[in-house]
Scaffold this active site. Structure first.
Site, PDB file in Angstrom:
ATOM      1  N   VAL A  61      16.486  -8.854   9.603  1.00  0.00           N
ATOM      2  CA  VAL A  61      16.800  -9.789   8.518  1.00  0.00           C
ATOM      3  C   VAL A  61      18.302  -9.941   8.267  1.00  0.00           C
ATOM      4  O   VAL A  61      18.717 -10.852   7.544  1.00  0.00           O
ATOM      5  CB  VAL A  61      16.092  -9.437   7.185  1.00  0.00           C
ATOM      6  N   TYR A  66      22.135   0.562  -3.923  1.00  0.00           N
ATOM      7  CA  TYR A  66      20.788  -0.026  -4.049  1.00  0.00           C
ATOM      8  C   TYR A  66      20.679  -0.858  -5.332  1.00  0.00           C
ATOM      9  O   TYR A  66      20.168  -1.981  -5.307  1.00  0.00           O
ATOM     10  CB  TYR A  66      19.778   1.122  -4.059  1.00  0.00           C
ATOM     11  N   LYS A  79      19.867  -4.785  -5.506  1.00  0.00           N
ATOM     12  CA  LYS A  79      18.640  -5.274  -6.121  1.00  0.00           C
ATOM     13  C   LYS A  79      18.931  -6.178  -7.327  1.00  0.00           C
ATOM     14  O   LYS A  79      18.154  -7.096  -7.613  1.00  0.00           O
ATOM     15  CB  LYS A  79      17.750  -4.094  -6.512  1.00  0.00           C
ATOM     16  N   SER A 110      13.846  -4.507  -7.496  1.00  0.00           N
ATOM     17  CA  SER A 110      13.433  -3.159  -7.908  1.00  0.00           C
ATOM     18  C   SER A 110      13.790  -2.993  -9.371  1.00  0.00           C
ATOM     19  O   SER A 110      14.751  -3.591  -9.868  1.00  0.00           O
ATOM     20  CB  SER A 110      14.177  -2.104  -7.095  1.00  0.00           C
TER      21      SER A 110
HETATM   22  N1  NAD Z   1       8.688   2.187  -2.523  1.00  0.00           N
HETATM   23  C1  NAD Z   1       9.193   2.038  -3.732  1.00  0.00           C
HETATM   24  O1  NAD Z   1       9.003   2.866  -4.624  1.00  0.00           O
HETATM   25  C2  NAD Z   1       9.999   0.795  -4.043  1.00  0.00           C
HETATM   26  C3  NAD Z   1      10.391   0.580  -5.364  1.00  0.00           C
HETATM   27  C4  NAD Z   1      11.118  -0.553  -5.672  1.00  0.00           C
HETATM   28  C5  NAD Z   1      11.436  -1.468  -4.676  1.00  0.00           C
HETATM   29  N2  NAD Z   1      11.047  -1.224  -3.411  1.00  0.00           N
HETATM   30  C6  NAD Z   1      11.428  -2.222  -2.408  1.00  0.00           C
HETATM   31  O2  NAD Z   1      10.273  -2.671  -1.713  1.00  0.00           O
HETATM   32  C7  NAD Z   1      10.611  -3.001  -0.359  1.00  0.00           C
HETATM   33  C8  NAD Z   1       9.712  -2.238   0.584  1.00  0.00           C
HETATM   34  O3  NAD Z   1       9.837  -0.851   0.332  1.00  0.00           O
HETATM   35  P1  NAD Z   1       8.944   0.246   1.078  1.00  0.00           P
HETATM   36  O4  NAD Z   1       8.882   1.404   0.165  1.00  0.00           O
HETATM   37  O5  NAD Z   1       7.708  -0.390   1.585  1.00  0.00           O
HETATM   38  O6  NAD Z   1       9.939   0.603   2.290  1.00  0.00           O
HETATM   39  P2  NAD Z   1       9.639   1.241   3.733  1.00  0.00           P
HETATM   40  O7  NAD Z   1      10.867   1.984   4.101  1.00  0.00           O
HETATM   41  O8  NAD Z   1       8.327   1.953   3.744  1.00  0.00           O
HETATM   42  O9  NAD Z   1       9.488  -0.057   4.663  1.00  0.00           O
HETATM   43  C9  NAD Z   1      10.559  -0.927   4.857  1.00  0.00           C
HETATM   44  C10 NAD Z   1      10.328  -1.703   6.147  1.00  0.00           C
HETATM   45  O10 NAD Z   1      11.463  -2.579   6.303  1.00  0.00           O
HETATM   46  C11 NAD Z   1      11.833  -2.559   7.670  1.00  0.00           C
HETATM   47  N3  NAD Z   1      13.257  -2.942   7.799  1.00  0.00           N
HETATM   48  C12 NAD Z   1      14.349  -2.207   7.469  1.00  0.00           C
HETATM   49  N4  NAD Z   1      15.464  -2.878   7.786  1.00  0.00           N
HETATM   50  C13 NAD Z   1      15.070  -4.068   8.323  1.00  0.00           C
HETATM   51  C14 NAD Z   1      15.766  -5.182   8.855  1.00  0.00           C
HETATM   52  N5  NAD Z   1      17.109  -5.218   8.925  1.00  0.00           N
HETATM   53  N6  NAD Z   1      15.047  -6.240   9.306  1.00  0.00           N
HETATM   54  C15 NAD Z   1      13.689  -6.205   9.279  1.00  0.00           C
HETATM   55  N7  NAD Z   1      12.981  -5.166   8.812  1.00  0.00           N
HETATM   56  C16 NAD Z   1      13.658  -4.104   8.343  1.00  0.00           C
HETATM   57  C17 NAD Z   1      11.578  -1.130   8.122  1.00  0.00           C
HETATM   58  O11 NAD Z   1      11.474  -1.039   9.539  1.00  0.00           O
HETATM   59  C18 NAD Z   1      10.276  -0.815   7.390  1.00  0.00           C
HETATM   60  O12 NAD Z   1       9.141  -1.143   8.170  1.00  0.00           O
HETATM   61  C19 NAD Z   1      12.098  -2.671  -0.200  1.00  0.00           C
HETATM   62  O13 NAD Z   1      12.868  -3.840  -0.398  1.00  0.00           O
HETATM   63  C20 NAD Z   1      12.347  -1.676  -1.328  1.00  0.00           C
HETATM   64  O14 NAD Z   1      13.683  -1.638  -1.720  1.00  0.00           O
HETATM   65  C21 NAD Z   1      10.335  -0.123  -3.065  1.00  0.00           C
END
Ligand code: NAD
Length: 246
Positions: free
Chosen positions: A66, A154, A158, A141
């Site tokens: 991305v 972060y 966000k 987030s």
């Molecule tokens: N898990 C939480 O508690 C939480 C809370 C708030 C926000 N978020 C947000 O939700 C989203 C997903 O989080 P998650 O916990 O599922 O994360 P995760 O780390 O489990 O999965 C993230 C995915 O993004 C992919 N990725 C990373 N860089 C990339 C790039 N440059 N291009 C394409 N793909 C890429 C990774 O390979 C991975 O499969 C993120 O934006 C995160 O900041 C998560």
């Protein structure tokens, strides 16, 4: 199973696992065709195989970085050939640390993936969603609203997604493309598992509902924002956080 998204084509970035995978599955369960895009091609191939094993066969695995404009443009063109109408900017990374010791590269990496990645997604989804309109969902987030120590990179990234969402919502509204953002709280994914157990327990004391969130609870919100259940909702920030930092 339902039909809220039947006949729609959706893209979800960062869909190999975690919240992206849950949203892709939620869309498939509502009848959409879904392009699962991820930096990790092997993982996203395995994810699509897993979905097929559950009878969800309208999924396509695509390699995409991305942060790379050509890669995002190619993904959007590929999905547009199937009639793109839903796009989720979800791909994300964490590089936690105190500001004093954080290298600039640790700040830039977060801006590149979260901010530049979401902006590119909005740009190319906006270009390629057809005349029938559609829906873009950006994943911010609760940390982008409240600010979290140890996550200046972060929280900055966000918070930027909130501004992007509102500006893009205004710009794309004339074409009936809605743009909204979800602010997840602490969810049960690999990203949350990077937190030390005592850190996680301390954070959960801030959650009025008193528990970690499940990925399907983000998927349910994404289905709402992607579907005709939310046709008058644009520029909105939907907190799905158990009430944390409300
Ligand atoms: N898990 C939480 O508690 C939480 C809370 C708030 C926000 N978020 C947000 O939700 C989203 C997903 O989080 P998650 O916990 O599922 O994360 P995760 O780390 O489990 O999965 C993230 C995915 O993004 C992919 N990725 C990373 N860089 C990339 C790039 N440059 N291009 C394409 N793909 C890429 C990774 O390979 C991975 O499969 C993120 O934006 C995160 O900041 C998560």
């Amino acid at each position: 199973m339902g039909e809220l998204l039947s006949g729609r084509t959706a893209v979800v970035t960062g869909a190999a696992r975690g919240l992206g995978f849950a949203m892709a599955r939620g869309f498939l369960q509502q009848g959409a065709r879904v392009f699962l895009a991820d930096l990790d091609k092997d993982a996203v191939d395995a994810a699509v195989e897993q979905l097929a094993g559950q009878g969800l066969t309208a999924a396509v695995a695509t390699a995409c970085d991305v942060t790379d404009e050509l890669s995002v443009a190619a993904l959007a063109e590929q999905a547009a050939r199937e009639g793109l109408s839903v796009w989720v900017n979800n791909a994300g990374i964490l590089r936690n640390g105190e500001m004093a010791t954080m290298p600039l590269a640790g700040f830039r990496a977060l801006i590149d993936v979260h901010v530049q990645g979401s902006w590119l997604g909005c740009k190319y989804a906006g270009i390629h969603i057809g005349p029938g309109g559609g829906s873009i969902v950006n994943i911010s987030s609760i940390g982008g609203k409240a600010g979290l120590a140890g996550q200046t990179n972060y929280s900055t990234a966000k918070a930027a997604i909130l501004g992007l969402t509102k500006a893009a919502a205004k710009e794309l509204a004339p074409r009936d493309i809605r743009v909204n953002t979800i602010l997840p709280g602490i969810m049960r994914t690999a990203m949350a598992e990077q937190l030390a157990p005592e850190d996680l327990a301390a954070r959960l004391t801030d959650v009025p509902l008193g528990r970690i969130g499940e990925p399907h609870e983000i998927a349910d919100a994404a289905v709402f924002l992607a579907s005709d259940m939310s046709t008058f909702v644009t520029g909105a920030a939907l907190e799905v956080s158990g009430g944390r930092f409300m």
